[in-house]
Design an enzyme around this catalytic site. Structure first.
Site, PDB file in Angstrom:
ATOM      1  N   LYS A  41       6.528  13.961  30.226  1.00 56.68           N
ATOM      2  CA  LYS A  41       6.528  12.671  30.936  1.00 56.68           C
ATOM      3  C   LYS A  41       5.945  11.587  30.016  1.00 56.68           C
ATOM      4  CE  LYS A  41       2.121  13.714  33.174  1.00 56.68           C
ATOM      5  NZ  LYS A  41       1.249  13.378  34.269  1.00 56.68           N
TER       6      LYS A  41
ATOM      7  N   ARG B  38      -3.932  14.169  45.900  1.00 60.14           N
ATOM      8  CA  ARG B  38      -2.900  13.345  45.275  1.00 60.14           C
ATOM      9  C   ARG B  38      -1.592  13.841  45.862  1.00 60.14           C
ATOM     10  NH1 ARG B  38      -2.149  12.874  38.764  1.00 60.14           N
ATOM     11  NH2 ARG B  38      -1.218  14.911  39.129  1.00 60.14           N
TER      12      ARG B  38
ATOM     13  N   HIS C 199      -2.107  21.199  41.555  1.00 64.80           N
ATOM     14  CA  HIS C 199      -2.736  20.645  40.346  1.00 64.80           C
ATOM     15  C   HIS C 199      -4.247  20.713  40.511  1.00 64.80           C
ATOM     16  CE1 HIS C 199      -2.413  18.665  36.551  1.00 64.80           C
ATOM     17  NE2 HIS C 199      -2.936  17.534  36.937  1.00 64.80           N
TER      18      HIS C 199
ATOM     19  N   ARG D 123       1.831  24.762  32.869  1.00 60.56           N
ATOM     20  CA  ARG D 123       2.407  23.420  32.733  1.00 60.56           C
ATOM     21  C   ARG D 123       1.626  22.599  31.717  1.00 60.56           C
ATOM     22  NH1 ARG D 123       1.598  22.812  38.337  1.00 60.56           N
ATOM     23  NH2 ARG D 123      -0.036  21.356  37.782  1.00 60.56           N
TER      24      ARG D 123
ATOM     25  N   TYR E 156     -11.773 -13.051  17.844  1.00 63.30           N
ATOM     26  CA  TYR E 156     -12.014 -13.726  19.122  1.00 63.30           C
ATOM     27  C   TYR E 156     -13.414 -13.446  19.665  1.00 63.30           C
ATOM     28  CZ  TYR E 156      -6.968 -14.513  19.639  1.00 63.30           C
ATOM     29  OH  TYR E 156      -5.685 -14.916  19.476  1.00 63.30           O
TER      30      TYR E 156
ATOM     31  N   CYS F 240      -7.229  -7.643  18.209  1.00 62.26           N
ATOM     32  CA  CYS F 240      -6.338  -8.716  18.680  1.00 62.26           C
ATOM     33  C   CYS F 240      -5.038  -8.097  19.201  1.00 62.26           C
ATOM     34  CB  CYS F 240      -6.024  -9.678  17.543  1.00 62.26           C
ATOM     35  SG  CYS F 240      -7.493 -10.383  16.793  1.00 62.26           S
TER      36      CYS F 240
ATOM     37  N   ASP G 126      -2.116  -8.318  17.923  1.00 63.87           N
ATOM     38  CA  ASP G 126      -1.228  -7.835  16.863  1.00 63.87           C
ATOM     39  C   ASP G 126      -1.947  -7.403  15.598  1.00 63.87           C
ATOM     40  OD1 ASP G 126       0.965  -8.898  18.509  1.00 63.87           O
ATOM     41  OD2 ASP G 126       0.077 -10.813  17.911  1.00 63.87           O
TER      42      ASP G 126
HETATM   43  C1  LIG Z   1       1.158  17.696  37.823  1.00 65.30           C
HETATM   44  C2  LIG Z   1       0.801  17.746  36.379  1.00 65.30           C
HETATM   45  N1  LIG Z   1       0.973  18.891  35.718  1.00 65.30           N
HETATM   46  C3  LIG Z   1       0.671  19.003  34.395  1.00 65.30           C
HETATM   47  C4  LIG Z   1       0.148  17.945  33.685  1.00 65.30           C
HETATM   48  C5  LIG Z   1      -0.225  18.117  32.247  1.00 65.30           C
HETATM   49  O1  LIG Z   1      -1.629  17.982  32.121  1.00 65.30           O
HETATM   50  P1  LIG Z   1      -2.326  18.070  30.692  1.00 65.30           P
HETATM   51  O2  LIG Z   1      -1.886  16.879  29.940  1.00 65.30           O
HETATM   52  O3  LIG Z   1      -3.779  18.046  30.998  1.00 65.30           O
HETATM   53  O4  LIG Z   1      -1.880  19.341  30.086  1.00 65.30           O
HETATM   54  C6  LIG Z   1      -0.062  16.737  34.355  1.00 65.30           C
HETATM   55  C7  LIG Z   1      -0.624  15.596  33.616  1.00 65.30           C
HETATM   56  O5  LIG Z   1      -1.097  14.624  34.073  1.00 65.30           O
HETATM   57  C8  LIG Z   1       0.277  16.631  35.729  1.00 65.30           C
HETATM   58  O6  LIG Z   1       0.093  15.496  36.414  1.00 65.30           O
END
Ligand SMILES: Cc1ncc(COP(=O)(O)O)c(C=O)c1O
Length: 377
Positions: A35, A133, A162, A217, A261, A308, A310
């Site tokens: 992701k 969540r 999770h 995961r 700045y 900054c 850039d």
């Molecule tokens: C539902 C879920 N699974 C797996 C992961 C992967 O987590 P990590 O980056 O700690 O391995 C995330 C990351 O935010 C997540 O939201």
């Protein structure tokens, strides 16, 4: 090309996926989390690397991220882990994406969309075991499972949850693990066997083997980073990202003069400043103003004054040999010195995932060891 770039090692990603495999054993499946453009590394390239390394499935957060991967030819199963609207149901069916189902409304819409096209859609059930969540509340399962089972066109091949704090909160994790095991039992009893049972992301992969279940995961550790895992529990990961730029301008600065700045920094003694063309618009955190170091000529040099949009200024008084055009490493290795993503995250008061995921699209990604050795602008 712009004199600033992100160097991405795809070999590091495949190596790190191998490390995950060695930690969890051959019998456990791996869902590679790509992701947010694979935490800034580029989702498509990372997806190919993970597929080559034998990932069983990919995971994204958004339907749109899944569609983008499909449009670019990725055929591997893709789990969409984030929350979505029931009105997006037909996109899952059209693009053969696997939803993480978190409500009866979503399941009903998905089943109807699949039924209309006379197909069966694979889905994972997401259960909230305490993080509050995404996911169906654990205590709602008994009531909801028969209703989910009655929907004709969904096939539940997975169940997931999770963990909120696997590396630091042992008791809380024990409780989440217990609730997840109970959810697996309930789901199996009503919906039949679910081969993908997954709870552990990177930290739990390293610290909580009892949370591996049938599938893991990993995200962060695929990219060579870890949060909260004590040194002795750290596997040999390779960082996959480096942020490099060139000195664009060298100029003297006299004792007492102000840099950047806000007039927050005054030069303590006569020195030389390097202006480096990377800024917060590229994802280099403004929180690192006067807090970080950069590598120049193999030496650590302080970043001075506010970051900054850039550019940043580096005091290179300690490296009298440096010249315009010389390499500056803001993240990564130069000579014997390394600035890790963990160091940047600590200095910026954030986590490694945020540092990597926020690296901007304005930075060209250079794939160092890709088969074609290509660059994405
Ligand atoms: C539902 C879920 N699974 C797996 C992961 C992967 O987590 P990590 O980056 O700690 O391995 C995330 C990351 O935010 C997540 O939201």
């Amino acid at each position: 090309m712009r004199p600033a770039r992100l160097e991405i090692s795809l070999n590091a990603i495949t190596h790190n996926l191998g490390v995950v495999r060695s930690l969890v054993g051959d019998g456990v499946r791996v869902i590679a989390v790509v992701k947010a453009e694979a935490y800034g590394h580029g989702a498509l390239r990372a997806a190919h690397a993970c597929r080559r390394a034998g990932a069983d499935m990919l995971a994204v957060a958004l339907v749109e991220e899944g569609i983008a991967l499909r449009q670019q030819g990725i055929l591997t199963p893709i789990l969409v882990m984030g929350a979505f609207l029931p009105s997006q149901a037909q996109e899952f069916v059209a693009w053969r994406l696997t939803p993480a189902v978190m409500s009866l409304e979503q399941a009903t819409a998905l089943s109807a969309a699949a039924h209309r096209l006379r197909v069966e859609l694979s889905a994972h059930l997401k259960v909230d075991t305490g993080m509050s969540r995404g996911g169906l509340r654990h205590d709602s399962l008994r009531e909801l499972l028969p209703q989910l089972a009655a929907l004709p066109a969904l096939r539940y091949e997975g169940i997931m949850s999770h963990l909120a704090d696997p590396a630091n909160s042992a008791e809380f994790t024990d409780r989440q693990r217990e609730l997840f095991a109970d959810a697996v039992a309930q789901v199996t009893a009503v919906l039949g066997p679910v081969p993908y049972q997954h709870l552990a992301a990177s930290a739990a992969i390293c610290c909580r083997p009892d949370c591996h279940f049938t599938t893991v995961r990993p995200g962060n550790m695929l990219y060579g980073a870890l949060e909260d895992v004590p040194t002795e529990g750290r596997p040999p990961l390779r960082p996959a990202m480096a942020l490099k730029a060139c000195i664009a301008l060298l100029k003297p600065a006299l004792a007492g003069e102000v840099v950047s700045y806000g007039c927050t920094y005054r030069v303590p003694r006569d020195t030389t400043l390097a202006v480096v063309p990377v800024g917060y618009a590229d994802g280099y955190p403004r929180a690192l103003s006067s807090q970080a170091e950069a590598l120049v000529g193999g030496q650590r040099c302080p970043l001075v004054g506010r970051v900054c949009m850039d550019s940043v200024m580096v005091d290179v008084g300690g490296v009298p040999t440096c010249r315009v055009g010389d390499e500056v490493v803001l993240l990564g290795r130069q000579g014997e010195e390394t600035i890790t993503v963990e160091e940047l995250a600590r200095r910026a008061g954030t986590i490694t995932q945020e540092i990597m995921a926020r690296m901007g699209s304005r930075l060209p990604r250079v794939y160092m060891d890709d088969e074609q050795g290509t660059t994405d602008a």
